[in-house]
Every structure is written in C-alpha cells, then in structure tokens.
Enzyme design. Structure first.
Site, PDB file in Angstrom:
ATOM      1  CE1 TYR A 378      44.222  65.427  61.032  1.00  0.00           C
ATOM      2  CE2 TYR A 378      41.837  64.167  59.729  1.00  0.00           C
ATOM      3  CZ  TYR A 378      43.297  64.088  60.237  1.00  0.00           C
ATOM      4  OH  TYR A 378      44.520  63.472  59.573  1.00  0.00           O
ATOM      5  CG  ASP A 450      44.178  64.493  67.765  1.00  0.00           C
ATOM      6  OD1 ASP A 450      44.949  64.318  69.085  1.00  0.00           O
ATOM      7  OD2 ASP A 450      43.216  63.910  67.048  1.00  0.00           O
ATOM      8  CG  HIS A 454      42.730  69.424  64.607  1.00  0.00           C
ATOM      9  ND1 HIS A 454      41.525  69.108  64.885  1.00  0.00           N
ATOM     10  CD2 HIS A 454      42.941  67.980  64.866  1.00  0.00           C
ATOM     11  CE1 HIS A 454      40.955  67.903  64.808  1.00  0.00           C
ATOM     12  NE2 HIS A 454      41.776  67.444  65.293  1.00  0.00           N
ATOM     13  CG  ASN A 525      47.117  58.486  72.631  1.00  0.00           C
ATOM     14  OD1 ASN A 525      47.855  58.773  71.377  1.00  0.00           O
ATOM     15  ND2 ASN A 525      46.840  59.164  73.492  1.00  0.00           N
ATOM     16  CD  GLU A 527      46.616  56.952  64.919  1.00  0.00           C
ATOM     17  OE1 GLU A 527      45.464  56.283  64.891  1.00  0.00           O
ATOM     18  OE2 GLU A 527      46.028  58.494  65.064  1.00  0.00           O
ATOM     19  CD  GLU A 531      48.093  64.541  61.307  1.00  0.00           C
ATOM     20  OE1 GLU A 531      46.478  64.538  60.113  1.00  0.00           O
ATOM     21  OE2 GLU A 531      47.468  63.239  61.425  1.00  0.00           O
TER      22      GLU A 531
END
Length: 919
Positions: A378, A450, A454, A525, A527, A531
C-alpha cells in the site's frame, strides 16, 4: 486506504475491531516456484513466515465450494463472499449478506431472509443502517446442514448450497431480486417466520403472508398446498424439487409476481460499450421455467441505474440503504451515461510559474528517500503514485532530466516488485487464485482486502512510465506483470481460470467492495472509493498507451459507473439517499447495510471528508459533476472540524478547486508555506493542480469527447478543451458540442475559448445535433428528425419543435443588421410538409426572451434531396426589440407547421447556420 493517526481518535466504530487480533502464522509454505512473465516474475508460493487467507484466529482457510464449483476462481470482495470465505471459526455458514431489497444469512436450517425498511442511527449518530433482521427462514423440513457452500455464481447472483447427508438445498439470490429461488431434495419445502404470519391470500400452492409488516408470497409447485402450523409453513414437493419466495411491494402485487414465480433466474451478466462519449451498459438475467413457459422476471434497479435508463419501469418500488429501488418487468435493462474523461495530468497554463514548479519538482526528485520508507504494497503504491503524477509536469516545463530521473525511480521500484525472490514480491495463491504482494498490509494477505486499492497505484504509475517508454510496457518486457496485476484486481475475462472476473467491482451495486471475506454484520464495505476509481483511471491510461482498447473501455465503464454510485451513495448528491435522521452530508464508508460518517482509523473530520478524494489525479475530474455536493461536503467538514482543514489541507484545496477554483487558489495562496503534504501528495502537484484549474475553470462534465483521455473546463462563459493522444499517429478528437481538432501523436493539446462563445464569430452559429448552437467550424454533420404535425395546422405555434440553443453570449448589436439563416431540409417522398422556424433572444440570460422572430414556413417538395429554407421566406411575426447581448441566450426552434410526416434537418457547420446580427 490507511494512514497513521494524526489526532487522538475520539470515536471508532465497533465493527473495526474485527480488523485486529490477526495472527500472521499459518501453514508452512511449499517449495516455491518462480513463474516468469516477460522480464519479470512472481512466485507460486508465499514467502516464509507470511500468512495467507485465514480465520480471525489465524487458522488457514480454503474456499468453501461444492464439487461443482471446485477450481473456479472465487470472486472475493463481493456482497456474498462470506459464503465462500469462512472468516470466523464458529460460523461455517455466512454472515449477513445485503442483496437489496432482501437481506440474507445462511444458517444450518437454511436461508434467513429479511427486508429492512426502517433506518437505525448508531455510533453516536455517525452511522445509518438498515440492518438484517430475519423475517423468515427458507429451508427443508429437518435440514441441519453443518455448513453452507457456494455452488454457482454469475455477475450479481449466487447459489448457496446446504446438505446434511439426507437433505440438500440450493437457493439462488441476487442484487435487485425480489425472489428467492429454491431447489431441494429429501424434505418438504419449509418456511418458518420470526413472528406469527398474517395470511392475506391462500391460493393452494400460492400463499400470501405478512410478517413484521412485510408482505411475502410463497410459491410451491402446482398441485401442492401450503400447510400452516403456527409460524411454520410447509408444502410437499412430491416428485418436484422447486419452490420460491418473493417479497411484495404490496399485497395487491401478488398476481404480477405469481406470473414469474417459476421462471427461475440461472445467471446474470453485464455487457458494456463506449462510443462518442457515451457509456452503454446492459444488465441481463437468464431464466429457466420450472413449470409453464414464462421466461420473464422482475428486478429492482438501484438509484444509480434508474436515473440513467429510459427503459419502462413499473410503479412498484422497494426501500433500500441506497434510496428507492424501482422495479422493471423484464430480464434486461440498459443504462446510458456520459463517459467520465481522464487526463494523464492537467495541462500547463500561463499562470503557472515555471521557476516555482521547477523548485518543487527538484525537491521531490532529489529527496533522500523518494519512497518515504515504504516497504509494503500500500505505502509503496502511494509513493509510486505521488512520483508518477510529477512526470508529466516536468515534461511540461522542459525539465527532461527531472522527468527521466522520476521515470527511473518508478521503473526501479516497480521492477523490484515485479521480480520474485527479493525483499518484495508478488505471490500467487493457487487455492484462492489471487496475487498478493509481500510485505502485505491491512489484511491484503489474510483477508484479501484492498487489492484494488493497492494495485491501482502500480497500474497508474506503470501507465505513466509507458507514456514515455513504450518499449518498457511490452508484454515481453514488464507489461506482462502489469497485466497480471490487472487480472487479479479487475480481470475483464469470465473464462480466465487463474483469476476471477472483476474481483472487487460489483457491477450491479455500481462500486467496489474492499473486504475480501465480507465477514461483518453490516455486510461488505468500501471506504476510499477514490482509490477504487484510481484503478479505473489506471486501466484507461494503460489501455490507451498500450493500444488495448478493450481494457481501456473497461476502465471507462468502471469509472463512469462508480462515479454515479459515489455521487449518490457517498456524497448523497441529490439528497435522496441518506435518511433525514442521519444528519450528515457525506459518508466515509459505505456498508451493505448503510453508510458511516467515519474512517477505519480516525474520527477526524478532515480524513472522513478527504478519504474519498485521494489520490487527486487526472482521473478525479469526474467528481466535479456534482459541484453543489462538493460545496456541502466541505462546509460540513469545517463545521465538524471547528474551522478550515489543518492536516489534509492540500487534498481539500484540490477538492474545492473542482467546484470553486478561485476560492481554492486563494486558500492555497494564503496557506501554502505552512502545510505538510499528505503522504500521496507533493507541493509540486498541488500547486500545479490548483493553479491550472484557476486558469482553466472547473471541469465541465456536460461535454464529452470520442476519446476517453479528454476533458472540458469552463471559466465564466468560456470553455477550454483538452485531449491527450497516446497513439504514435495524430488523431482527430470530436467533442459532444461539435468542437473538433487534431491532436498530434503522444501529445496533450489544449484548445481554449471555443464552444459556447463569449462573443459570436461574425454572428455565425452552426446547428449541432443534440440541441446546440456553436461557433465551431468543425461542428460534425448529422441529421435530426423534425416530428410530424400529424395532419394539424401548427402555423405560428411551435409543435414538438427541435430546439437548438447557446448560452453565455456577449455581443454588440449591429446597426441595420437582421437575423438570417439557411437550413437544409429534406421531406423525402412525403408531400405537403411545411417546416417553420422561430428565433428568440434572451438578452441577459435571465430566462426572459426580450425578442422573438417567427418566420413563414417553407413547403418542401416530395422528392428526396436537400432543399434550403432561409429567412427569405419572410418574417411572419415578431415581438419585442433587440439590444446588446450580455451573457445572453439565443434559441432556435424548428417544427412542422403543416403536413402528416417527418422530415430531416441537416446539422453541422457546412449544412445549417443561423446568423445573428451581432459583433
């Protein structure tokens, strides 16, 4: 996105606790093999001492799949992923899954089903939820399954499977589906209710019940009957194996829903295309009748879908955490949206101080550690993105040495990650069919979280490198590894056996999900939606620079679709989604059950409002579509923060510049010497962004182009057009308002002050299909159909007119001049048609037309071919007086005064013009 704490956290959501307490141990890895890809490579075994997918207690897990699904790439990061990814050692079934309008949870007895319709405000007012609450359970008599597995799935539907050795149950559930389709053997169909059901219809094999105020219909095979015993309802299946259930908008809808109760959905698929600045997406369900011949169905559309479709919808609606859902009676529907354009960087403008920018760039390029100590996927990604944004800026001011140094830094770090066996590597998990970077971070290894966040930075950075070194991007060089990353995070293929189709992006929900396992009471979810769109931007740029049109167009579809979802579900742009009791104008995190004014690591308002902005790139321009939402967003941030931003000032200045460039520039001017850049930002990029928009004006999303690497900006009444051509040959770019120009090879071109004019060019305006008047001499040719008068006399009274308009016109009235026009029209072989025109002038743009001019109609002949209608037909009537135009509006209306048939109006600069008496 995660960030170090910069302020003592006041509030953290209870659900965040599930992110902690993870162990990093697991089964020892097997002997590693290196898989070569061009000049790069990855490993097929994770590095020693690292972990892969695991339960919350650290026990390694493999996908929960039936033999029928074994070996298929599992789409983790979906709304239903807990069926396949067992996150909790004591729950082998699932956590709550939010399909909308229905919610689900698998248990030993079958499928719990709910329809939450009342929002709950939790977390001290920071979260709204429509939490899953069981209304009923669908199963088989006696079913006691030790687990639930995924048996089949398609783009937005899934089939869970239960078996206890005697009884077996399959159900098919999906986004937008009011139905649950079931097939079972070894027991009777069984539904148990949370409270005593109220029966409103008993038609033998069809039963209408109300539970907790929600209306359901139960459908058993024809010839059977439902038996009611308290809160248990059963039906013998006999030789049949199917039954279904539906949540009804009202009891009166039962007859309509009964028509489709036995037309079982067997698959779902989206297809997309981009052309002329428009993204078209078609969502299709496949069905199989269990009895009868009906193959239609009903499906509920989310707000972001029904806002963008012209397909017929029924009057039926459902409540959801995403606002009202509207029902379509069909297996398919199509949406059309203006494409969201991107740029590699904003162009250089005259107000940018080259010396200042050079100083900022030199500081960044010569930093002691340009990667700021990053070691994991990340934070390395954020550093790559920060450096990549500076490359085009150095090019713009002729600093080729800085440009090349930055490209070299990016190449070196990418190639480090793209080579197996070092301190950084990418490792392929054959069970989960995923590529994980080690060192990992934020659960990207144990939870498969994620990946799209990333890897977005790596793809974006690689696209910038490829822009300046195309050979580096060849599959035989390092491009193959970039494509492998893309396959993990956003695979465009449904037939790839190594990676799932679009791992993180939920095509029906319209956005991505961040959790790999979906193991929360509130569902999945996301956030940092920004990104997620950073990956879409990277796909557009990488596809453009490598000539991969399919990948480029996938990026356009993903970005355009998620842009609408972000506007509606994160920013509540129309103020129709968030419950009034929520009390916030933005959400930091969207959940399956609702949304939260929060982040995963802090309650600081700056981060809550900034997390869905970063990183700011040429892919962020889509946010400017909802300027009022930006203003509300920033106003709330200052209220909650007790004043202007302190920590993430740069990000929030850049965000403000998308709506109010001058105000953002003033804030930067006042504060640029005293702030610390956000980790993914730099002084050079922030300065360039804010200064460029101060000169160009805010992005104008109402105008699109036939190339996705383009944007339009409006300052006052003047538009500036920007397009980048990645190809090795020049190409013509046409904008939707008719502006057209050629962009040289591998170049950004800026064309300023054209389109809706600040002053008319010799008073000449050209008709453009789509209702525009333009000064551009490059306005593309087209044909507009003038509707029929239907045999009535509309002489002097506009009837279904074609309307062409231009706003923001400034001009001095020419003494003695008058309106003139020439329009090419063709009635084909239809006799007796007469076209009529009216020209209207709103001198100040206030909505009142001070002057109107009606001309006598023109009688066309019934012979195919263009004829010319001009002002020579004579003025029939007029009202008011002409005067100088001050940000005024000019409108042209064309209709049929007489006749019974349609005619064509030839648009474009060479065919139809209106000359107004101004200079």
């Amino acid at each position: 996105m995660r960030s170090p704490r910069t302020r003592t956290t006041a509030v953290l959501m209870a659900l965040v606790l599930a992110m902690f307490g993870l162990t990093t141990t697991g089964a020892p890895p097997a002997a590693a093999a290196t898989i070569p890809v061009g000049e790069g490579s990855y490993s097929d075994t994770r590095p020693p001492g690292t972990a892969g997918p695991a339960t919350n207690t650290g026990t390694p897990v493999t996908p929960k799949l039936t033999p029928a699904a074994k070996g298929r790439p599992v789409p983790t990061n979906d709304w239903w992923s807990s069926l396949a990814f067992q996150r909790y050692h004591d729950n082998p079934w699932s956590t709550p899954m939010y399909g909308h309008p229905l919610t689900y949870q698998a248990t030993a007895a079958g499928l719990d089903i709910g329809y939450p319709t009342n929002p709950e405000i939790t977390g001290g007012g920071r979260q709204y939820e429509y939490p899953h609450k069981r209304d009923l359970t669908l199963g088989l008599s006696g079913l006691a399954s030790p687990d639930t597995k995924a048996d089949a799935w398609s783009d937005w539907t899934v089939t869970p499977y239960w078996s206890d050795g005697t009884r077996a149950l399959r159900t098919t559930i999906g986004h937008g589906s009011p139905f649950v389709y079931a097939q079972g053997t070894g027991g009777d169909a069984r539904v148990t209710t949370a409270t005593a059901p109220v029966i409103f219809a008993d038609q033998g094999n069809v039963l209408g019940i109300t539970v907790s105020g929600h209306h359901y219909a139960l459908f058993a095979p024809t010839g059977t009957d439902w038996t009611v015993s308290g809160s248990t309802l059963t039906a013998r299946l006999g030789s049949k194996d199917y039954f279904s259930l539906a949540v009804l908008p009202s009891p009166s809808a039962l007859a309509t829903y009964r028509k489709y109760a036995y037309s079982f959905v067997t698959g779902s698929k989206v297809s997309w295309s981009t052309a002329g600045g428009t993204v078209k997406a078609t969502y299709t369900l496949t069905t199989q009748p269990q009895e009868g011949t009906q193959t239609g169905t009903l499906q509920a559309l989310y707000r972001h879908q029904w806002l963008n479709t012209t397909d017929a919808l029924t009057a039926y609606t459902y409540i959801s955490p995403r606002g009202l859902m509207k029902v379509r009676e069909s297996t398919t529907f199509t949406t059309r949206q203006r494409a969201a354009g991107v740029l590699p960087a904003l162009p250089k403008t005259r107000n940018i101080d080259a010396a200042r920018l050079r100083g900022y760039l030199t500081e960044a390029a010569n930093a002691a550690d340009p990667f700021s100590g990053a070691t994991d996927t990340y934070w390395t990604g954020k550093a790559l993105g920060r450096l990549a944004q500076l490359v085009p800026l150095a090019e713009q001011i002729g600093e080729t040495a800085i440009r090349d140094k930055l490209v070299g830094l990016i190449k070196g770090r990418l190639q480090d990650w793209f080579t197996a066996g070092g301190s950084h590597e990418l490792s392929y998990d054959r069970e989960w069919k995923t590529l994980t970077g080690y060192p990992a971070s934020y659960g990207s290894d144990t939870e498969l979280n994620d990946h799209h966040f990333h890897y977005s930075y790596y793809v974006f950075a690689a696209a910038i490198v490829a822009q300046y070194d195309p050979a580096w991007a060849a599959n035989s060089a390092w491009g193959g590894m970039v494509r492998t990353l893309v396959r993990d995070a956003a695979n465009p293929s449904r037939t790839d056996t190594a990676f799932p189709f679009l791992r993180g992006f939920d095509v029906y929900a319209g956005h991505s999900w961040a959790s790999g396992h979906q193991g929360f009471a509130a569902g999945n979810n996301q956030e940092s939606s920004s990104e997620s769109t950073n990956l879409s931007t990277g796909l557009i740029l990488w596809g453009s620079v490598t000539g991969d049109v399919a990948l480029r167009d996938l990026g356009v579809y993903l970005l355009t679709t998620e842009s609408e979802a972000i506007a509606q579900y994160w920013f509540d742009a129309d103020e129709q989604v968030f419950p009034s009791s929520f009390g916030h104008d933005t959400a930091g995190i969207v959940w399956g059950s609702g949304a939260a004014y929060a982040t995963w690591w802090t309650a600081n308002p700056e981060e809550i409002h900034g997390i869905n902005v970063l990183p700011v790139t040429g892919g962020s321009l889509h946010l400017a579509r909802e300027k009022e939402a930006i203003r509300r967003n920033l106003a709330e941030m200052e209220r909650e923060n007790g004043g202007p931003a302190v920590e993430w000032r740069d990000l929030l200045w850049e965000f403000q510049a998308l709506a109010d460039p001058a105000a953002a520039h003033a804030r930067w001017t006042a504060g640029h010497t005293t702030y610390t850049p956000e980790a993914g930002e730099s002084r050079a990029h922030t300065y360039h962004w804010i200064a460029a928009l101060a000169a160009l004006g805010a992005p104008d999303a109402t105008v699109t182009a036939d190339v996705p690497t383009s944007a339009v900006f409006t300052r006052g009444t003047v538009r500036t057009y920007v397009a980048h051509n990645h190809s090795p040959t020049p190409r013509s770019v046409t904008f939707s308002d008719g502006v057209r120009f050629t962009v040289p090879a591998r170049t950004t071109r800026v064309q300023g002050g054209v389109g809706d004019p600040a002053a008319p060019t010799n008073g000449v305006l050209h008709l453009l299909s789509g209702g525009k008047l333009t000064t551009s001499t490059g306005a593309a040719a087209g044909r507009d159909t003038i509707p029929s008068a239907a045999g009535a006399n509309h002489d002097g009274s506009p009837h279904q007119p074609l309307i062409y308009e231009v706003k923001g016109v400034n001009g001095k009235l020419k003494a003695g001049a008058a309106t003139a026009f020439r329009f090419q029209v063709d009635a084909g072989a239809t006799p007796g048609l007469g076209q009529q025109a009216r020209v209207s002038y709103d001198l100040t743009g206030d909505g009142t037309f001070e002057r109107t001019e009606m001309y006598h109609y023109f009688a066309t002949d019934p012979v195919a071919g263009w004829e010319e209608y001009s002002q020579a037909r004579g003025l029939k009537a007029s009202t008011g007086e002409l005067g100088d135009l001050k940000s005024g509006t000019v409108r042209l209306e064309v209709w049929h005064a007489i006749g019974n048939g349609t005619a064509e109006l030839h648009t474009g600069a060479e065919h139809s013009t209106l000359v107004i008496p101004y200079e």
